[in-house]
Design a protein around this motif. Structure first.
Motif, PDB file in Angstrom:
ATOM      1  N   VAL A   1      18.493  11.027 -39.206  1.00 24.14           N
ATOM      2  CA  VAL A   1      17.811  12.226 -39.713  1.00 24.14           C
ATOM      3  C   VAL A   1      16.923  12.815 -38.623  1.00 24.14           C
ATOM      4  N   ALA A   2      16.148  11.971 -37.963  1.00 25.73           N
ATOM      5  CA  ALA A   2      15.240  12.443 -36.904  1.00 25.73           C
ATOM      6  C   ALA A   2      16.015  13.071 -35.752  1.00 25.73           C
ATOM      7  N   ALA A   3      17.120  12.453 -35.361  1.00 26.80           N
ATOM      8  CA  ALA A   3      17.890  12.957 -34.223  1.00 26.80           C
ATOM      9  C   ALA A   3      18.537  14.298 -34.525  1.00 26.80           C
ATOM     10  N   ILE A   4      19.065  14.471 -35.724  1.00 25.39           N
ATOM     11  CA  ILE A   4      19.769  15.708 -36.058  1.00 25.39           C
ATOM     12  C   ILE A   4      18.802  16.816 -36.462  1.00 25.39           C
ATOM     13  N   ALA A   5      17.818  16.510 -37.303  1.00 23.84           N
ATOM     14  CA  ALA A   5      16.876  17.546 -37.762  1.00 23.84           C
ATOM     15  C   ALA A   5      15.896  17.944 -36.653  1.00 23.84           C
ATOM     16  N   GLY A   6      15.470  16.977 -35.861  1.00 27.60           N
ATOM     17  CA  GLY A   6      14.546  17.267 -34.770  1.00 27.60           C
ATOM     18  C   GLY A   6      13.087  17.095 -35.166  1.00 27.60           C
ATOM     19  N   ASP A   7      12.238  17.018 -34.147  1.00 27.98           N
ATOM     20  CA  ASP A   7      10.806  16.824 -34.358  1.00 27.98           C
ATOM     21  C   ASP A   7      10.221  17.912 -35.250  1.00 27.98           C
ATOM     22  N   GLY A   8       9.431  17.483 -36.226  1.00 31.37           N
ATOM     23  CA  GLY A   8       8.761  18.416 -37.117  1.00 31.37           C
ATOM     24  C   GLY A   8       9.643  18.996 -38.203  1.00 31.37           C
ATOM     25  N   ASN A   9      10.919  18.642 -38.214  1.00 31.51           N
ATOM     26  CA  ASN A   9      11.848  19.188 -39.204  1.00 31.51           C
ATOM     27  C   ASN A   9      12.305  18.164 -40.235  1.00 31.51           C
ATOM     28  N   TRP A  10      11.565  17.086 -40.370  1.00 29.17           N
ATOM     29  CA  TRP A  10      11.866  16.105 -41.403  1.00 29.17           C
ATOM     30  C   TRP A  10      10.603  15.297 -41.676  1.00 29.17           C
ATOM     31  N   GLY A  11      10.576  14.624 -42.817  1.00 24.84           N
ATOM     32  CA  GLY A  11       9.428  13.790 -43.137  1.00 24.84           C
ATOM     33  C   GLY A  11       9.600  13.101 -44.472  1.00 24.84           C
ATOM     34  N   ILE A  12       8.608  12.289 -44.781  1.00 23.03           N
ATOM     35  CA  ILE A  12       8.549  11.593 -46.062  1.00 23.03           C
ATOM     36  C   ILE A  12       7.137  11.777 -46.588  1.00 23.03           C
ATOM     37  N   ASP A  13       7.024  12.363 -47.767  1.00 23.27           N
ATOM     38  CA  ASP A  13       5.732  12.601 -48.405  1.00 23.27           C
ATOM     39  C   ASP A  13       5.653  11.792 -49.687  1.00 23.27           C
ATOM     40  N   GLY A  14       4.443  11.439 -50.091  1.00 19.22           N
ATOM     41  CA  GLY A  14       4.251  10.733 -51.346  1.00 19.22           C
ATOM     42  C   GLY A  14       3.691   9.351 -51.135  1.00 19.22           C
ATOM     43  N   ASP A  15       3.858   8.525 -52.154  1.00 19.29           N
ATOM     44  CA  ASP A  15       3.283   7.185 -52.138  1.00 19.29           C
ATOM     45  C   ASP A  15       4.124   6.272 -53.023  1.00 19.29           C
ATOM     46  N   ASN A  16       3.541   5.160 -53.442  1.00 19.97           N
ATOM     47  CA  ASN A  16       4.273   4.203 -54.267  1.00 19.97           C
ATOM     48  C   ASN A  16       4.657   4.749 -55.635  1.00 19.97           C
ATOM     49  N   ALA A  17       4.005   5.821 -56.108  1.00 19.03           N
ATOM     50  CA  ALA A  17       4.327   6.399 -57.409  1.00 19.03           C
ATOM     51  C   ALA A  17       5.581   7.259 -57.353  1.00 19.03           C
ATOM     52  N   SER A  18       5.719   8.016 -56.301  1.00 18.26           N
ATOM     53  CA  SER A  18       6.921   8.831 -56.071  1.00 18.26           C
ATOM     54  C   SER A  18       6.909   9.296 -54.622  1.00 18.26           C
ATOM     55  N   ARG A  19       8.078   9.575 -54.122  1.00 17.94           N
ATOM     56  CA  ARG A  19       8.203   9.926 -52.714  1.00 17.94           C
ATOM     57  C   ARG A  19       9.281  10.993 -52.576  1.00 17.94           C
ATOM     58  N   ALA A  20       9.101  11.880 -51.609  1.00 16.80           N
ATOM     59  CA  ALA A  20      10.128  12.883 -51.304  1.00 16.80           C
ATOM     60  C   ALA A  20      10.417  12.825 -49.810  1.00 16.80           C
ATOM     61  N   ALA A  21      11.649  12.555 -49.477  1.00 13.36           N
ATOM     62  CA  ALA A  21      12.109  12.611 -48.092  1.00 13.36           C
ATOM     63  C   ALA A  21      12.813  13.951 -47.937  1.00 13.36           C
ATOM     64  N   TRP A  22      12.542  14.641 -46.850  1.00 14.10           N
ATOM     65  CA  TRP A  22      13.058  16.002 -46.689  1.00 14.10           C
ATOM     66  C   TRP A  22      13.481  16.277 -45.256  1.00 14.10           C
ATOM     67  N   PHE A  23      14.288  17.311 -45.100  1.00 13.85           N
ATOM     68  CA  PHE A  23      14.616  17.803 -43.773  1.00 13.85           C
ATOM     69  C   PHE A  23      14.948  19.282 -43.847  1.00 13.85           C
ATOM     70  N   ARG A  24      14.840  19.921 -42.699  1.00 16.14           N
ATOM     71  CA  ARG A  24      15.167  21.328 -42.532  1.00 16.14           C
ATOM     72  C   ARG A  24      16.163  21.437 -41.377  1.00 16.14           C
ATOM     73  N   LEU A  25      17.212  22.229 -41.594  1.00 16.09           N
ATOM     74  CA  LEU A  25      18.204  22.509 -40.556  1.00 16.09           C
ATOM     75  C   LEU A  25      18.282  24.010 -40.353  1.00 16.09           C
ATOM     76  N   ASP A  26      18.048  24.464 -39.140  1.00 15.85           N
ATOM     77  CA  ASP A  26      18.163  25.887 -38.843  1.00 15.85           C
ATOM     78  C   ASP A  26      19.614  26.276 -38.695  1.00 15.85           C
ATOM     79  N   TRP A  27      19.930  27.499 -39.092  1.00 13.03           N
ATOM     80  CA  TRP A  27      21.287  28.028 -38.995  1.00 13.03           C
ATOM     81  C   TRP A  27      21.473  28.609 -37.604  1.00 13.03           C
ATOM     82  N   ALA A  28      21.509  27.788 -36.605  1.00 11.78           N
ATOM     83  CA  ALA A  28      21.593  28.262 -35.220  1.00 11.78           C
ATOM     84  C   ALA A  28      22.935  28.923 -34.965  1.00 11.78           C
TER      85      ALA A  28
END
Length: 135
Positions: free
Chosen positions: A108-135
């Motif tokens: 995910v990190a290699a394809i999405a790139g720095d600043g374009n992915w992450g994991i938010d939340g905690d032990n109650a719930s978590r959201a992993a996300w990424f953004r891909l630009d339409w280059a």
């Protein structure tokens, strides 16, 4: 499963809850391949979403047939794609890296790139996300 246009007329939104069984990663891939068919980054989108769905199943409380995880996608044609996989939290146990496991977030990190992915939340719930630009 919900598929609709939202916001700008060309924006496409997809949202679906999946049972927490390992076979659901296959269903995520199939659903997103249909949703993102006209997206120039469709292959990467499907691959990375599958990785995050697999992590939700294997490393959270969502990984139980009685529980679920959610996949949310927003496609902004000509601009970018946003994907989020929300799980039901819990201690996210990271297996030791070996030849077959432990590479999903690196991918995910290699394809999405720095600043374009992450994991938010905690032990109650978590959201992993990424953004891909339409280059």
């Amino acid at each position: 499963m919900r598929l609709q246009t939202s916001g700008a007329p060309e924006a496409i939104t997809f949202e679906h809850d999946y049972p927490g069984t390992i076979d659901q990663a296959r269903h995520v891939r199939a659903d997103l391949a249909r949703v993102a068919i006209a997206c120039p980054v469709a292959d990467d989108l499907v691959l990375l979403a599958s990785e995050l769905a697999t992590n939700a199943i294997l490393h959270s409380r969502s990984g139980n047939p009685a529980r679920t995880f959610a996949v949310r996608v927003k496609l902004y044609p000509g601009d970018y794609a946003w994907v989020e996989v929300a799980d039901q939290g819990g201690v996210w146990l990271q297996d030791e890296h070996d030849e077959e496991r432990g590479r999903g977030l690196n991918l995910v990190a290699a394809i999405a790139g720095d600043g374009n992915w992450g994991i938010d939340g905690d032990n109650a719930s978590r959201a992993a996300w990424f953004r891909l630009d339409w280059a």
